[in-house]
Design a protein around this motif. Structure first.
Motif, PDB file in Angstrom:
ATOM      1  N   ILE A  98       0.889  -1.156  -0.004  1.00 26.52           N
ATOM      2  CA  ILE A  98       0.046  -0.074   0.021  1.00 26.52           C
ATOM      3  C   ILE A  98       1.002   1.289  -0.134  1.00 26.52           C
ATOM      4  CG2 ILE A  98      -1.793  -1.109   1.136  1.00 26.52           C
ATOM      5  CD1 ILE A  98      -0.884   0.330   3.824  1.00 26.52           C
ATOM      6  N   LYS A  99       0.399   2.582  -0.334  1.00 30.44           N
ATOM      7  CA  LYS A  99       0.988   3.814  -0.673  1.00 30.44           C
ATOM      8  C   LYS A  99       0.241   4.522   0.457  1.00 30.44           C
ATOM      9  CE  LYS A  99       2.867   3.400  -5.269  1.00 30.44           C
ATOM     10  NZ  LYS A  99       4.123   4.107  -5.837  1.00 30.44           N
ATOM     11  N   VAL A 100       1.236   5.270   1.062  1.00 30.19           N
ATOM     12  CA  VAL A 100       0.564   6.127   2.061  1.00 30.19           C
ATOM     13  C   VAL A 100       0.670   7.472   1.465  1.00 30.19           C
ATOM     14  CG1 VAL A 100       0.719   7.073   4.335  1.00 30.19           C
ATOM     15  CG2 VAL A 100       0.606   4.735   4.056  1.00 30.19           C
ATOM     16  N   ASN A 101      -0.238   8.503   1.263  1.00 29.67           N
ATOM     17  CA  ASN A 101       0.164   9.829   0.971  1.00 29.67           C
ATOM     18  C   ASN A 101       0.152  10.646   2.254  1.00 29.67           C
ATOM     19  OD1 ASN A 101       0.214  12.285  -0.228  1.00 29.67           O
ATOM     20  ND2 ASN A 101      -1.897  12.512  -0.846  1.00 29.67           N
ATOM     21  N   SER A 102       1.700  10.917   2.505  1.00 34.68           N
ATOM     22  CA  SER A 102       1.845  11.737   3.748  1.00 34.68           C
ATOM     23  C   SER A 102       1.640  13.091   3.581  1.00 34.68           C
ATOM     24  CB  SER A 102       3.272  11.700   4.274  1.00 34.68           C
ATOM     25  OG  SER A 102       3.485  10.086   4.545  1.00 34.68           O
ATOM     26  N   PHE A 103       0.845  13.702   4.793  1.00 34.33           N
ATOM     27  CA  PHE A 103       0.444  15.027   4.850  1.00 34.33           C
ATOM     28  C   PHE A 103      -0.049  15.787   3.702  1.00 34.33           C
ATOM     29  CE2 PHE A 103       4.351  14.074   7.358  1.00 34.33           C
ATOM     30  CZ  PHE A 103       3.868  14.140   8.691  1.00 34.33           C
ATOM     31  N   ASP A 104      -0.743  15.046   2.887  1.00 35.31           N
ATOM     32  CA  ASP A 104      -1.230  15.189   1.795  1.00 35.31           C
ATOM     33  C   ASP A 104      -0.525  15.691   0.645  1.00 35.31           C
ATOM     34  OD1 ASP A 104      -3.958  14.439   2.493  1.00 35.31           O
ATOM     35  OD2 ASP A 104      -4.081  16.162   3.509  1.00 35.31           O
ATOM     36  N   ILE A 105       0.957  15.495   0.712  1.00 36.98           N
ATOM     37  CA  ILE A 105       1.895  16.207  -0.083  1.00 36.98           C
ATOM     38  C   ILE A 105       2.480  15.167  -1.130  1.00 36.98           C
ATOM     39  CG2 ILE A 105       4.226  17.128  -0.114  1.00 36.98           C
ATOM     40  CD1 ILE A 105       3.468  18.172   2.722  1.00 36.98           C
ATOM     41  N   ASP A 131      -6.581  23.498   8.313  1.00 38.72           N
ATOM     42  CA  ASP A 131      -6.306  21.968   8.535  1.00 38.72           C
ATOM     43  C   ASP A 131      -5.018  21.825   8.871  1.00 38.72           C
ATOM     44  OD1 ASP A 131      -8.953  21.328   7.529  1.00 38.72           O
ATOM     45  OD2 ASP A 131      -8.441  21.485   5.399  1.00 38.72           O
ATOM     46  N   GLY A 132      -4.861  20.778   9.680  1.00 39.92           N
ATOM     47  CA  GLY A 132      -3.337  20.528  10.280  1.00 39.92           C
ATOM     48  C   GLY A 132      -3.436  18.894  10.536  1.00 39.92           C
ATOM     49  N   TYR A 133      -2.270  18.738  11.247  1.00 41.12           N
ATOM     50  CA  TYR A 133      -2.269  17.396  11.274  1.00 41.12           C
ATOM     51  C   TYR A 133      -1.769  16.972  12.811  1.00 41.12           C
ATOM     52  CZ  TYR A 133      -1.715  17.506   6.236  1.00 41.12           C
ATOM     53  OH  TYR A 133      -2.002  17.822   5.110  1.00 41.12           O
ATOM     54  N   VAL A 134      -2.221  16.149  13.273  1.00 41.27           N
ATOM     55  CA  VAL A 134      -1.899  15.618  14.536  1.00 41.27           C
ATOM     56  C   VAL A 134      -1.265  14.232  14.704  1.00 41.27           C
ATOM     57  CG1 VAL A 134      -3.006  15.283  17.082  1.00 41.27           C
ATOM     58  CG2 VAL A 134      -3.838  17.039  15.503  1.00 41.27           C
TER      59      VAL A 134
END
Length: 157
Positions: free
Chosen positions: A52-59, A121-124
């Motif tokens: 699987i691929k993970v799109n980190s921080f929508d970047i 929007d942010g990340y936790v």
């Protein structure tokens, strides 16, 4: 005199009913001071990473973050990040961040010239295994209905 008393009581009522902002959380200054400085992500690990691929921080894909450089300034909770992996898209951005008392790393990625208060929007992520030379940020993602941890391993430069 009655008007003055009425105005005074209304102003006391209004001041006493102000709500606190959600971002008004207490910070963990000790941990923030430990991670201040320049860091690189040396690994991004999660189960089934070969499938699987993970799109980190929508970047970008999480593997593009390996080798990325991060700067954390603890006295004003600002910093920057830069993706430098040659096989991925180059990306640079300012960030704002803090670590709350629950051990959570709270971050906003800022576009050029954008102020943090304008970014909704942010990340936790959870902070783990903090030492003077390394730490981890742990994100939880849903993969097929199961919560999976994505671990970003940071090393001090």
């Amino acid at each position: 005199m009655k008007k003055i008393l009425l105005l005074l009581s209304i102003s006391v009522f209004l001041c006493g009913c102000k709500s606190k902002s959600v971002t008004n959380t207490k910070v963990d200054n000790k941990t923030e001071r430990v991670i201040k400085g320049n860091w690189s992500i040396t690994a991004v690990n999660y189960p089934s990473s070969e499938y699987i691929k993970v799109n980190s921080f929508d970047i970008a894909d999480s593997k593009c973050f390996v080798g990325s450089t991060w700067k954390f300034i603890s006295n004003n909770n600002k910093g920057s990040m830069a993706l430098t992996n040659a096989s991925c898209l180059t990306f640079t951005s300012d960030i704002t961040w803090f670590i709350n008392k629950e051990g959570q790393f709270v971050m906003k990625v800022l576009s050029a010239g954008e102020k943090a208060k304008r970014v909704r929007d942010g990340y936790v992520l959870n902070v783990a295994n903090v030492t003077e030379t390394s730490f981890q940020l742990v994100d939880k993602i849903n993969v097929g209905g199961k919560m999976t941890e994505v671990i970003y391993q940071f090393q001090k430069n």
